[in-house]
Design a protein around this motif. Structure first.
Motif, PDB file in Angstrom:
ATOM      1  N   UNK A 161      21.978  21.520  34.641  1.00  0.00           N
ATOM      2  CA  UNK A 161      22.388  21.447  33.246  1.00  0.00           C
ATOM      3  C   UNK A 161      23.876  21.137  33.125  1.00  0.00           C
ATOM      4  N   UNK A 162      24.245  20.598  31.965  1.00  0.00           N
ATOM      5  CA  UNK A 162      25.619  20.177  31.726  1.00  0.00           C
ATOM      6  C   UNK A 162      26.470  21.274  31.073  1.00  0.00           C
ATOM      7  N   UNK A 163      25.956  22.468  30.982  1.00  0.00           N
ATOM      8  CA  UNK A 163      26.712  23.536  30.340  1.00  0.00           C
ATOM      9  C   UNK A 163      26.277  24.882  30.901  1.00  0.00           C
ATOM     10  N   UNK A 205      28.506  28.497  24.154  1.00  0.00           N
ATOM     11  CA  UNK A 205      28.053  27.394  24.990  1.00  0.00           C
ATOM     12  C   UNK A 205      29.290  26.688  25.524  1.00  0.00           C
ATOM     13  N   UNK A 206      29.321  26.531  26.828  1.00  0.00           N
ATOM     14  CA  UNK A 206      30.483  25.957  27.505  1.00  0.00           C
ATOM     15  C   UNK A 206      30.060  24.662  28.183  1.00  0.00           C
ATOM     16  N   UNK A 241      31.045  24.328  39.515  1.00  0.00           N
ATOM     17  CA  UNK A 241      29.767  23.752  39.087  1.00  0.00           C
ATOM     18  C   UNK A 241      29.783  22.228  39.194  1.00  0.00           C
ATOM     19  N   UNK A 242      30.914  21.627  38.820  1.00  0.00           N
ATOM     20  CA  UNK A 242      31.033  20.173  38.872  1.00  0.00           C
ATOM     21  C   UNK A 242      30.804  19.655  40.296  1.00  0.00           C
TER      22      UNK A 242
END
Length: 239
Positions: free
Chosen positions: A91-93, A109-110, A220-221
């Motif tokens: 997921x992107x967040x 939400x980040x 995470x990236x």
């Protein structure tokens, strides 16, 4: 006439010789059967495809190896300053949740990094530190129990600070509860702006949170990038 009698036999000899050479060395593209030509071309195409995919796999393996050598994944954080941290691979967040006081529920939400700005130059023209500052968007929803309106703060999280961009009010169904959305935050009275910052800071949405989410998203990236490369590699390897 004598010359013609010499030329005609010579022409016949040349034609005969040409036919003989053609029979001994047939042109593969013109004299092969259609099936044979198709098989040859398919073989060449498959070789090129294999070489192309092999090069992609080589580059992916090299990049994955490099990233793993220079990156040590950090242990997954599941809680920060009474916030519960929720993350799903791919997921992107991420999401942060907590209760505040007797009624309030806070959900944030980040996003992953979604922008950047150049770092300002020093007087001598030399950049200080990294060349850009990365940006993260925070969507902060604060409600007071079931059926209440939702106060939403749209914020920018820079490496060491949180900035409020907009403040909205939503109904319990998530839709704005009035046509008038909101004024631009920067157009509000300075004292009111400061009070809204204090309102968030009291709930743990402050510069320390900005530092936390930036460190979390760096991890995470990289993790998602390595996972993505592995997925692409596995797909190409399939026969």
């Amino acid at each position: 006439m004598a010359m013609a009698r010499i030329i005609r036999p010579l022409r016949r000899a040349l034609i005969s010789s040409s036919k003989s050479v053609t029979q001994k060395n047939p042109n593969p593209l013109h004299l092969q059967s259609p099936i044979s030509i198709f098989t040859t071309r398919s073989y060449i195409s498959e070789m090129r495809k294999s070489a192309f995919e092999g090069n992609i796999l080589r580059l992916l393996r090299s990049e994955i190896e490099y990233e793993l050598e220079h990156f040590t994944p950090k242990e997954l954080v599941v809680e920060y300053d009474s916030f519960v941290v929720e993350e799903r691979p791919g997921e992107q967040w991420i999401r942060l949740k907590k209760k505040f006081g007797e009624k309030e529920e806070i959900k944030i939400e980040v996003t992953m990094f979604d922008g950047s700005i150049p770092v300002e130059k020093s007087p001598d023209g030399i950049r200080i530190g990294q060349e850009v500052e990365l940006h993260i968007t925070l969507i902060v929803n604060i409600s007071k129990g079931e059926g209440s309106d939702v106060l939403e703060f749209v914020c920018s999280a820079w490496p060491q600070s949180v900035e409020i961009v907009n403040v909205l009010v939503h109904g319990k169904d998530g839709r704005p509860n009035q046509l008038y959305m909101s004024p631009k935050f920067k157009d509000l009275d300075d004292e009111l702006q400061e009070s809204l910052y204090e309102f968030l800071e009291t709930r743990g949405i402050d510069d320390d949170l900005a530092i936390f989410v930036h460190e979390y998203m760096k991890n995470k990236d990289k993790t998602e990038f390595i996972r993505w490369m592995g997925t692409v590699k596995s797909f190409i390897e399939q026969k």
